[in-house]
Design a protein around this motif. Structure first.
Motif, PDB file in Angstrom:
ATOM      1  N   GLY A   3      -0.087   4.454  11.798  1.00  0.00           N
ATOM      2  CA  GLY A   3       0.812   3.684  10.957  1.00  0.00           C
ATOM      3  C   GLY A   3       0.965   4.371   9.619  1.00  0.00           C
ATOM      4  O   GLY A   3       0.487   5.485   9.410  1.00  0.00           O
ATOM      5  N   VAL A   4       1.652   3.679   8.700  1.00  0.00           N
ATOM      6  CA  VAL A   4       1.807   4.193   7.343  1.00  0.00           C
ATOM      7  C   VAL A   4       0.567   3.789   6.543  1.00  0.00           C
ATOM      8  O   VAL A   4       0.236   2.603   6.480  1.00  0.00           O
ATOM      9  CB  VAL A   4       3.073   3.631   6.694  1.00  0.00           C
ATOM     10  N   SER A   5      -0.080   4.764   5.968  1.00  0.00           N
ATOM     11  CA  SER A   5      -1.313   4.513   5.233  1.00  0.00           C
ATOM     12  C   SER A   5      -1.070   4.666   3.737  1.00  0.00           C
ATOM     13  O   SER A   5      -0.494   5.670   3.302  1.00  0.00           O
ATOM     14  CB  SER A   5      -2.386   5.503   5.684  1.00  0.00           C
ATOM     15  N   GLN A   6      -1.506   3.687   2.977  1.00  0.00           N
ATOM     16  CA  GLN A   6      -1.334   3.753   1.518  1.00  0.00           C
ATOM     17  C   GLN A   6      -2.696   3.600   0.829  1.00  0.00           C
ATOM     18  O   GLN A   6      -3.490   2.732   1.190  1.00  0.00           O
ATOM     19  CB  GLN A   6      -0.406   2.632   1.025  1.00  0.00           C
ATOM     20  N   PHE A 106       6.588  -0.146   7.427  1.00  0.00           N
ATOM     21  CA  PHE A 106       6.008  -0.264   6.094  1.00  0.00           C
ATOM     22  C   PHE A 106       4.498  -0.132   6.149  1.00  0.00           C
ATOM     23  O   PHE A 106       3.846  -0.532   7.120  1.00  0.00           O
ATOM     24  CB  PHE A 106       6.325  -1.633   5.483  1.00  0.00           C
ATOM     25  N   GLY A 107       3.931   0.391   5.070  1.00  0.00           N
ATOM     26  CA  GLY A 107       2.497   0.329   4.874  1.00  0.00           C
ATOM     27  C   GLY A 107       2.114  -1.023   4.287  1.00  0.00           C
ATOM     28  O   GLY A 107       2.981  -1.843   3.975  1.00  0.00           O
ATOM     29  N   ALA A 108       0.817  -1.226   4.127  1.00  0.00           N
ATOM     30  CA  ALA A 108       0.327  -2.506   3.600  1.00  0.00           C
ATOM     31  C   ALA A 108       0.499  -2.609   2.093  1.00  0.00           C
ATOM     32  O   ALA A 108       0.347  -3.690   1.526  1.00  0.00           O
ATOM     33  CB  ALA A 108      -1.133  -2.698   3.979  1.00  0.00           C
ATOM     34  N   GLY A 109       0.794  -1.500   1.439  1.00  0.00           N
ATOM     35  CA  GLY A 109       1.064  -1.540   0.012  1.00  0.00           C
ATOM     36  C   GLY A 109      -0.136  -1.195  -0.851  1.00  0.00           C
ATOM     37  O   GLY A 109      -1.294  -1.277  -0.414  1.00  0.00           O
ATOM     38  N   SER A 110       0.157  -0.799  -2.078  1.00  0.00           N
ATOM     39  CA  SER A 110      -0.861  -0.580  -3.105  1.00  0.00           C
ATOM     40  C   SER A 110      -0.599  -1.588  -4.215  1.00  0.00           C
ATOM     41  O   SER A 110       0.486  -1.572  -4.812  1.00  0.00           O
ATOM     42  CB  SER A 110      -0.776   0.838  -3.685  1.00  0.00           C
TER      43      SER A 110
ATOM     44  N   PRO B  40      -0.126 -11.618   5.505  1.00  0.00           N
ATOM     45  CA  PRO B  40      -0.944 -11.231   4.344  1.00  0.00           C
ATOM     46  C   PRO B  40      -1.614  -9.877   4.550  1.00  0.00           C
ATOM     47  O   PRO B  40      -2.076  -9.564   5.638  1.00  0.00           O
ATOM     48  CB  PRO B  40      -1.990 -12.357   4.265  1.00  0.00           C
ATOM     49  N   ALA B  41      -1.632  -9.075   3.496  1.00  0.00           N
ATOM     50  CA  ALA B  41      -2.305  -7.769   3.485  1.00  0.00           C
ATOM     51  C   ALA B  41      -1.675  -6.775   4.462  1.00  0.00           C
ATOM     52  O   ALA B  41      -2.306  -5.762   4.804  1.00  0.00           O
ATOM     53  CB  ALA B  41      -3.794  -7.901   3.758  1.00  0.00           C
ATOM     54  N   GLU B  42      -0.451  -7.055   4.918  1.00  0.00           N
ATOM     55  CA  GLU B  42       0.258  -6.103   5.762  1.00  0.00           C
ATOM     56  C   GLU B  42       1.639  -5.857   5.172  1.00  0.00           C
ATOM     57  O   GLU B  42       2.138  -6.644   4.364  1.00  0.00           O
ATOM     58  CB  GLU B  42       0.411  -6.640   7.192  1.00  0.00           C
ATOM     59  N   GLY B  43       2.263  -4.750   5.595  1.00  0.00           N
ATOM     60  CA  GLY B  43       3.626  -4.510   5.154  1.00  0.00           C
ATOM     61  C   GLY B  43       4.614  -5.335   5.959  1.00  0.00           C
ATOM     62  O   GLY B  43       4.301  -5.837   7.038  1.00  0.00           O
TER      63      GLY B  43
END
Lengths: 115, 114
Positions: A3-6, A106-110, B40-43
């Motif tokens: 997946g996309v890693s952030q 999408f990644g999980a975000g920063s 939650p906690a995912e894109g």
């Protein structure tokens, strides 16, 4: 990767400091996007890379924000002289060859917090 | 100025019933609309989309309806399941489907009660 890693997932910094946020897209995805989601808002577009070049940086709010993708894979979003208003979740997404928005991952975000 | 609006920040629905999430937009140039789902906690993850040449698109339990004259779209989930509990974002674009011109709403948090 799968997946996309952030990284980092969370970053707390002081006003005026410099911050780097990293995105590792899905292997083989040539298109990479940065979005920003402020509290209570939906994601807002920042910048789009096709390969190594920034194809559209019209969403960057000002010249304190800069992003690079030197080898066409990992991207780094750089924020200089951070301000409290920069606090948000920074989302990275990738897709094959700049294809439609329905194939974005999408990644999980920063989550950035500027004190 | 918010070009895509989701006026209901939250919605609670009983399991098995229909969930209806609404979205309004102001830009008449928008011609492609999407719904994303976020745990939650995912894109956000893509759920379903519709082009402006259609007024309905269905995918399993999910149906999106588009009313161009009212600049309104809605997402119907039937029957609703507890696993559908998430934040749902409506998004729109004009002229192309690339993700560099997506405008998102503020999201609606759906809670499906078992």
């Amino acid at each position: 990767g799968a997946g996309v890693s952030q990284t980092p997932s969370n970053k707390v910094t002081e006003k005026g400091k410099y911050v780097e946020l990293r995105c590792d897209p899905i292997s083989g995805h040539t298109a990479l996007y940065w979005y920003r989601q402020s509290l209570g808002q939906g994601p807002e577009f920042l910048i789009y890379f096709q390969g190594t070049g920034a194809a559209d940086d019209s969403g960057l709010p000002n010249d304190r924000f800069f992003a690079v993708r030197p080898e066409g894979s990992v991207s780094t979003l750089k924020i200089q002289r951070t301000e409290r208003g920069d606090s948000a979740v920074y989302l990275c997404a990738s897709s094959p060859s700049g294809a439609g928005a329905n194939v974005l991952t999408f990644g999980a975000g920063s989550r950035l917090t500027v004190l | 100025d918010q070009q895509v609006k989701q006026n209901s920040p939250s919605l609670s629905v009983q399991e098995g019933r229909i969930s209806i999430l609404n979205c309004d937009y102001t830009n008449s140039m928008f011609d492609y609309f999407l719904w994303y789902k976020k745990y939650p906690a995912e894109g956000p993850t893509f759920l379903i989309s519709i082009s402006s040449i259609k007024d309905k698109n269905e995918d399993g339990r999910f149906t999106v309806f588009l009313n161009k004259s009212a600049k309104h779209l809605s997402l119907h989930i039937v029957p609703s399941q507890p696993g559908d509990s998430a934040v749902y974002f409506c998004a729109a674009s004009a002229g192309k489907t690339g993700a560099n011109n997506l405008f998102f709403g503020t999201g609606t948090r759906l809670t499906v009660i078992p």
